[in-house]
Design a protein around this motif. Sequence first.
Motif, PDB file in Angstrom:
ATOM      1  N   VAL A 101      -3.928  -7.285   6.376  1.00 23.07           N
ATOM      2  CA  VAL A 101      -3.696  -6.063   5.581  1.00 23.07           C
ATOM      3  C   VAL A 101      -2.610  -5.204   6.232  1.00 23.07           C
ATOM      4  N   VAL A 102      -2.675  -5.071   7.564  1.00 20.68           N
ATOM      5  CA  VAL A 102      -1.656  -4.268   8.265  1.00 20.68           C
ATOM      6  C   VAL A 102      -0.266  -4.866   8.021  1.00 20.68           C
ATOM      7  N   GLY A 103      -0.182  -6.192   8.029  1.00 19.17           N
ATOM      8  CA  GLY A 103       1.101  -6.873   7.774  1.00 19.17           C
ATOM      9  C   GLY A 103       1.644  -6.495   6.399  1.00 19.17           C
ATOM     10  N   TYR A 104       0.754  -6.457   5.415  1.00 17.66           N
ATOM     11  CA  TYR A 104       1.158  -6.087   4.052  1.00 17.66           C
ATOM     12  C   TYR A 104       1.664  -4.633   4.036  1.00 17.66           C
ATOM     13  N   LEU A 105       0.885  -3.733   4.659  1.00 13.35           N
ATOM     14  CA  LEU A 105       1.255  -2.307   4.655  1.00 13.35           C
ATOM     15  C   LEU A 105       2.600  -2.106   5.354  1.00 13.35           C
ATOM     16  N   GLU A 106       2.790  -2.842   6.435  1.00 12.01           N
ATOM     17  CA  GLU A 106       4.056  -2.773   7.191  1.00 12.01           C
ATOM     18  C   GLU A 106       5.206  -3.247   6.300  1.00 12.01           C
ATOM     19  N   ASP A 107       5.044  -4.424   5.705  1.00 11.93           N
ATOM     20  CA  ASP A 107       6.102  -5.006   4.848  1.00 11.93           C
ATOM     21  C   ASP A 107       6.489  -4.087   3.707  1.00 11.93           C
ATOM     22  N   LYS A 108       5.495  -3.416   3.118  1.00  8.74           N
ATOM     23  CA  LYS A 108       5.768  -2.577   1.939  1.00  8.74           C
ATOM     24  C   LYS A 108       6.177  -1.156   2.315  1.00  8.74           C
ATOM     25  N   GLY A 109       6.253  -0.869   3.601  1.00  8.43           N
ATOM     26  CA  GLY A 109       6.772   0.431   4.046  1.00  8.43           C
ATOM     27  C   GLY A 109       5.757   1.565   4.059  1.00  8.43           C
ATOM     28  N   PHE A 110       4.472   1.264   3.966  1.00  5.37           N
ATOM     29  CA  PHE A 110       3.474   2.346   3.949  1.00  5.37           C
ATOM     30  C   PHE A 110       3.260   2.978   5.330  1.00  5.37           C
ATOM     31  N   LEU A 111       3.677   2.279   6.393  1.00  7.59           N
ATOM     32  CA  LEU A 111       3.414   2.803   7.738  1.00  7.59           C
ATOM     33  C   LEU A 111       4.580   3.634   8.273  1.00  7.59           C
ATOM     34  N   HIS A 112       5.488   3.975   7.347  1.00  6.73           N
ATOM     35  CA  HIS A 112       6.602   4.873   7.699  1.00  6.73           C
ATOM     36  C   HIS A 112       6.726   5.900   6.596  1.00  6.73           C
ATOM     37  N   GLU A 113       7.312   7.074   6.894  1.00 13.73           N
ATOM     38  CA  GLU A 113       7.436   8.111   5.862  1.00 13.73           C
ATOM     39  C   GLU A 113       8.393   7.676   4.772  1.00 13.73           C
TER      40      GLU A 113
END
Length: 207
Positions: free
Chosen positions: A195-207
């Motif tokens: 899940v973290v990989g997905y969030l990272e790829d889609k840019g959710f872990l950055h503003e």
Amino acid sequence: MSAVGKSTNIFWQECSVGKLDRQKLLKQKGCVVWITGLSGSGKSTLACTLDRELHSRSKLAYVLDGDNLRHGLNKDLGFSTEDRTENIRRVGEVAKLFADAGLICIASLISPYRKDRDSCRGILPESSFIEVFMNMPLELCEARDPKGLYKLARAGKIKGFTGIDDPYEPPLNCEIEIKQQNGVCPSPNAMAGQVVGYLEDKGFLHE
Ligand SMILES: Nc1ncnc2c1ncn2[C@@H]1O[C@H](COP(=O)(O)OS(=O)(=O)O)[C@@H](OP(=O)(O)O)[C@H]1O
Ligand SMILES: Nc1ncnc2c1ncn2[C@@H]1O[C@H](COP(=O)(O)OP(=O)(O)O)[C@@H](O)[C@H]1O
């Protein structure tokens, strides 16, 4: 001025601090990670492991767990079709608020009906509803049976138990599927990592 549901003469109040301001502050993008699956499939385990992993990366998340919400917000609801639908509707609305606040909201509920999950998707901004399907076989969930509920359901002591005598409708187009590899369930850390990989790829872990 408008009418919404039973409310008439109501107005939408805008504030000067918006979602983008909050996201900038938090250095992340608000979204809903919606975890669906049978009882015992690992929803809460994934939710808590993901929460911990995001926390360790200084990302603000919050878990909405079906079981826990039934101790408060949803304590007036049972497990009839109508009550489950209302349960999901309420949690979807709360999750929407958390996402608007800029948080990564992790909702873990059986949410057995496709149309109810799709309704939650429909009230969120495009791409910010991330459906995670715990695709674990009923036999595995039943063998785990950490609360002894499957045993009670098989004995006819719980009626309308999901997967036994109440339906579970698997997602048709989920963003993430967690499943066994060669008959082995991925570890909690591996599930969260997916899940973290997905969030990272889609840019959710950055503003
Ligand atoms: N009839 C029936 N069917 C399914 N589950 C039952 C039932 N009765 C009680 N429980 C317990 O309630 C937990 C599921 O609550 P949810 O709010 O996630 O359910 S739902 O989304 O409204 O279907 C579920 O928790 P999990 O095992 O974590 O899924 C059970 O502990
Ligand atoms: N990835 C996993 N590997 C091994 N055991 C797991 C895994 N995920 C969950 N479990 C175990 O399965 C049981 C059910 O998990 P839980 O997260 O409570 O499921 P749910 O919230 O879907 O009911 C628990 O005993 C938990 O420790």
